[in-house]
Scaffold this motif. Structure first.
Motif, mmCIF file in Angstrom:
data_model
loop_
_atom_site.group_PDB
_atom_site.id
_atom_site.type_symbol
_atom_site.label_atom_id
_atom_site.label_comp_id
_atom_site.label_asym_id
_atom_site.label_seq_id
_atom_site.Cartn_x
_atom_site.Cartn_y
_atom_site.Cartn_z
ATOM 1 N N ARG A 127 0.920 -1.298 -0.048
ATOM 2 C CA ARG A 127 0.020 0.068 0.138
ATOM 3 C C ARG A 127 0.713 1.364 -0.162
ATOM 4 O O ARG A 127 0.524 2.156 -0.783
ATOM 5 C CB ARG A 127 -0.896 -0.136 1.263
ATOM 6 C CG ARG A 127 -1.959 1.140 1.295
ATOM 7 C CD ARG A 127 -2.962 0.684 2.601
ATOM 8 N NE ARG A 127 -3.759 1.839 2.723
ATOM 9 C CZ ARG A 127 -3.378 2.715 3.710
ATOM 10 N NH1 ARG A 127 -2.291 2.816 4.450
ATOM 11 N NH2 ARG A 127 -3.998 3.778 4.181
ATOM 12 N N LEU A 128 1.918 1.249 0.744
ATOM 13 C CA LEU A 128 2.731 2.170 0.941
ATOM 14 C C LEU A 128 3.447 2.653 -0.733
ATOM 15 O O LEU A 128 3.570 3.888 -1.039
ATOM 16 C CB LEU A 128 4.100 1.850 1.628
ATOM 17 C CG LEU A 128 3.875 2.429 3.085
ATOM 18 C CD1 LEU A 128 5.293 2.118 3.975
ATOM 19 C CD2 LEU A 128 3.695 4.068 3.167
ATOM 20 N N ALA A 129 3.766 1.459 -1.448
ATOM 21 C CA ALA A 129 4.343 1.679 -2.723
ATOM 22 C C ALA A 129 3.166 2.063 -3.690
ATOM 23 O O ALA A 129 3.575 3.035 -4.330
ATOM 24 C CB ALA A 129 4.966 0.442 -3.042
ATOM 25 N N ARG A 130 2.227 1.744 -3.596
ATOM 26 C CA ARG A 130 1.004 1.940 -4.576
ATOM 27 C C ARG A 130 0.541 3.215 -4.392
ATOM 28 O O ARG A 130 0.022 4.048 -5.112
ATOM 29 C CB ARG A 130 0.000 0.924 -4.489
ATOM 30 C CG ARG A 130 -1.078 0.620 -5.584
ATOM 31 C CD ARG A 130 -0.725 0.926 -6.968
ATOM 32 N NE ARG A 130 -0.354 -0.264 -7.635
ATOM 33 C CZ ARG A 130 -1.006 -1.609 -7.766
ATOM 34 N NH1 ARG A 130 -2.156 -1.509 -7.807
ATOM 35 N NH2 ARG A 130 -0.584 -2.602 -8.402
ATOM 36 N N VAL A 131 -0.101 3.608 -3.004
ATOM 37 C CA VAL A 131 -0.808 4.679 -2.866
ATOM 38 C C VAL A 131 -0.055 5.895 -2.463
ATOM 39 O O VAL A 131 -0.275 6.955 -2.947
ATOM 40 C CB VAL A 131 -1.734 4.514 -1.528
ATOM 41 C CG1 VAL A 131 -2.634 5.640 -1.181
ATOM 42 C CG2 VAL A 131 -2.618 3.345 -1.568
ATOM 43 N N PHE A 132 1.218 5.658 -1.796
ATOM 44 C CA PHE A 132 1.889 6.758 -1.412
ATOM 45 C C PHE A 132 3.446 6.993 -2.183
ATOM 46 O O PHE A 132 4.163 7.868 -1.901
ATOM 47 C CB PHE A 132 2.173 6.807 0.138
ATOM 48 C CG PHE A 132 1.277 6.489 0.785
ATOM 49 C CD1 PHE A 132 0.308 7.696 1.186
ATOM 50 C CD2 PHE A 132 0.437 5.431 1.295
ATOM 51 C CE1 PHE A 132 -0.770 7.809 1.883
ATOM 52 C CE2 PHE A 132 -0.639 5.389 2.064
ATOM 53 C CZ PHE A 132 -1.283 6.440 2.363
ATOM 54 N N GLY A 133 3.549 6.126 -3.063
ATOM 55 C CA GLY A 133 4.481 6.294 -4.253
ATOM 56 C C GLY A 133 6.053 6.125 -3.438
ATOM 57 O O GLY A 133 6.983 6.406 -3.833
ATOM 58 N N ARG A 134 5.999 5.096 -2.326
ATOM 59 C CA ARG A 134 7.347 4.971 -1.729
ATOM 60 C C ARG A 134 8.149 4.037 -2.465
ATOM 61 O O ARG A 134 7.553 3.002 -3.107
ATOM 62 C CB ARG A 134 7.074 4.193 -0.394
ATOM 63 C CG ARG A 134 6.590 5.316 0.588
ATOM 64 C CD ARG A 134 7.981 6.103 1.317
ATOM 65 N NE ARG A 134 8.605 5.473 2.194
ATOM 66 C CZ ARG A 134 8.163 5.382 3.574
ATOM 67 N NH1 ARG A 134 7.212 5.860 3.993
ATOM 68 N NH2 ARG A 134 8.676 4.508 4.471
ATOM 69 N N GLN A 135 9.385 4.154 -2.646
ATOM 70 C CA GLN A 135 10.441 3.573 -3.348
ATOM 71 C C GLN A 135 10.537 1.927 -2.655
ATOM 72 O O GLN A 135 11.437 1.766 -2.016
ATOM 73 C CB GLN A 135 11.445 4.104 -3.441
ATOM 74 C CG GLN A 135 11.549 5.334 -4.581
ATOM 75 C CD GLN A 135 11.026 5.185 -5.723
ATOM 76 O OE1 GLN A 135 11.639 4.251 -6.593
ATOM 77 N NE2 GLN A 135 9.926 5.774 -6.167
ATOM 78 N N LEU A 136 9.671 1.168 -2.873
ATOM 79 C CA LEU A 136 9.649 -0.164 -2.410
ATOM 80 C C LEU A 136 9.393 -1.317 -3.392
ATOM 81 O O LEU A 136 8.810 -0.843 -4.393
ATOM 82 C CB LEU A 136 8.670 -0.499 -1.181
ATOM 83 C CG LEU A 136 8.867 0.567 0.040
ATOM 84 C CD1 LEU A 136 7.324 0.528 0.733
ATOM 85 C CD2 LEU A 136 9.991 -0.004 0.897
ATOM 86 N N ASP A 137 9.779 -2.406 -3.054
ATOM 87 C CA ASP A 137 9.713 -3.426 -4.063
ATOM 88 C C ASP A 137 8.227 -4.196 -4.021
ATOM 89 O O ASP A 137 7.647 -4.960 -3.173
ATOM 90 C CB ASP A 137 10.584 -4.830 -3.846
ATOM 91 C CG ASP A 137 10.550 -5.738 -4.934
ATOM 92 O OD1 ASP A 137 9.488 -5.805 -5.559
ATOM 93 O OD2 ASP A 137 11.634 -6.370 -4.998
ATOM 94 N N PRO A 182 -6.308 -4.208 -0.420
ATOM 95 C CA PRO A 182 -6.762 -4.130 -1.824
ATOM 96 C C PRO A 182 -6.119 -2.657 -2.400
ATOM 97 O O PRO A 182 -5.871 -2.625 -3.631
ATOM 98 C CB PRO A 182 -8.369 -4.029 -1.960
ATOM 99 C CG PRO A 182 -8.687 -5.198 -0.919
ATOM 100 C CD PRO A 182 -7.489 -4.773 0.458
ATOM 101 N N GLU A 183 -6.094 -1.752 -1.470
ATOM 102 C CA GLU A 183 -5.363 -0.307 -1.914
ATOM 103 C C GLU A 183 -3.977 -0.361 -2.353
ATOM 104 O O GLU A 183 -3.632 0.352 -3.200
ATOM 105 C CB GLU A 183 -5.512 0.764 -0.623
ATOM 106 C CG GLU A 183 -6.969 0.952 -0.423
ATOM 107 C CD GLU A 183 -6.851 1.952 0.813
ATOM 108 O OE1 GLU A 183 -5.836 2.251 1.304
ATOM 109 O OE2 GLU A 183 -8.100 2.246 1.363
ATOM 110 N N GLY A 184 -3.189 -1.474 -1.903
ATOM 111 C CA GLY A 184 -2.043 -1.757 -2.401
ATOM 112 C C GLY A 184 -1.911 -2.851 -3.439
ATOM 113 O O GLY A 184 -0.935 -3.367 -3.981
ATOM 114 N N GLY A 185 -3.073 -3.175 -3.916
ATOM 115 C CA GLY A 185 -3.253 -4.074 -5.128
ATOM 116 C C GLY A 185 -2.908 -5.818 -4.620
ATOM 117 O O GLY A 185 -2.631 -6.570 -5.394
ATOM 118 N N VAL A 186 -3.621 -5.804 -3.470
ATOM 119 C CA VAL A 186 -3.590 -7.124 -2.919
ATOM 120 C C VAL A 186 -5.002 -7.603 -2.527
ATOM 121 O O VAL A 186 -5.791 -7.064 -1.698
ATOM 122 C CB VAL A 186 -2.852 -7.372 -1.459
ATOM 123 C CG1 VAL A 186 -3.024 -8.670 -0.919
ATOM 124 C CG2 VAL A 186 -1.361 -6.791 -1.560
#
Ligand SMILES: N[C@@H](CCC(=O)N[C@@H](CS)C(=O)NCC(=O)O)C(=O)O
Length: 216
Positions: A127-137, A182-186
């Motif tokens: 969710r951090l990567a998808r919603v908040f654009g954090r540079q995570l895998d 689901p907000e993170g694509g899960v």
């Protein structure tokens, strides 16, 4: 466990302040315990986008520069799971979410560790990567999330809540990043027992949901 931080009830509950953000699952787990136990607390918004959590005034409360932080009287207590334990040990109505037996308390602690570990590295990171654009895998975080939810599904097939038949701090800590996965694509489609558990929690009198990332 929190001996050095334990207070008597000389402090009024109204002297509680929680530094938080409405989209943080770490903050939500504390807010939901406060709501379920009907403990009054002032919610203080922290402007993460403006970097307020990295300013000296906030770093005095938590050197890691992270929310949530609970301030009770003159003391600041960071870390969501530590705050849950503190509230449960301090306010009797919140204590209802921390079982008394050694085995059950250990089981609660086990799931709090999962909340700080696999949950943070799985659905919360996705969710951090998808919603908040954090540079995570993101792909790795999604894989972690599905591995975690497969375990949840198995655990919740045989009982109502993570530790026995009544909700505990474990359920509150695991709720938000699962519900908002689901907000993170899960997707949660493959986990009916997990979805039924979320619904059981949401039906508790006084339960408050976390705001969706898309909502204003
Ligand atoms: N272990 C901490 C983690 C808290 C955490 O990750 N907070 C996030 C918001 S959900 C945060 O403050 N992020 C800002 C940062 O790390 O710079 C806890 O359980 O409270």
């Amino acid at each position: 466990m929190l001996g050095g931080l334990r207070f008597s009830l000389m402090h009024e509950p109204s002297s509680l302040r929680l530094y938080r953000h409405p989209l943080s699952g770490h903050c939500h787990r504390v807010e939901v315990l406060l709501a379920l136990a009907n403990v009054p607390c002032e919610l203080v918004p922290v402007d993460l986008a403006a970097g307020a959590h990295k300013q000296p005034a906030f770093l005095e409360k938590n050197g890691f520069g992270q929310i949530p932080v609970l301030v009770h009287g003159a003391s600041a207590l960071p870390d969501s799971n530590a705050i849950l334990l503190y509230l449960a040990e301090t306010f009797p109505a919140a204590g209802a979410y921390l079982p008394r037996s050694a085995k059950e308390r250990a089981a609660v602690q086990r799931w709090l560790s999962v909340a700080a570990g696999q949950l943070a590295q799985g659905p919360a990171a996705a969710r951090l990567a998808r919603v908040f654009g954090r540079q995570l895998d993101h792909a790795q975080a999604v894989a972690n999330a599905h591995a975690l939810f497969a375990v949840f599904e198995n655990e919740l097939g045989g009982r109502e809540f993570f530790v026995g038949a009544a909700p505990t701090l474990a359920d509150l800590a695991l709720y938000a990043y699962t519900a908002h996965a689901p907000e993170g694509g899960v997707s949660l489609d493959a986990y009916p027992h997990v979805r039924a558990w979320l619904a059981r929690l949401e039906a508790l009198p006084g339960f408050v949901r976390m705001q969706s990332a898309g909502a204003s």
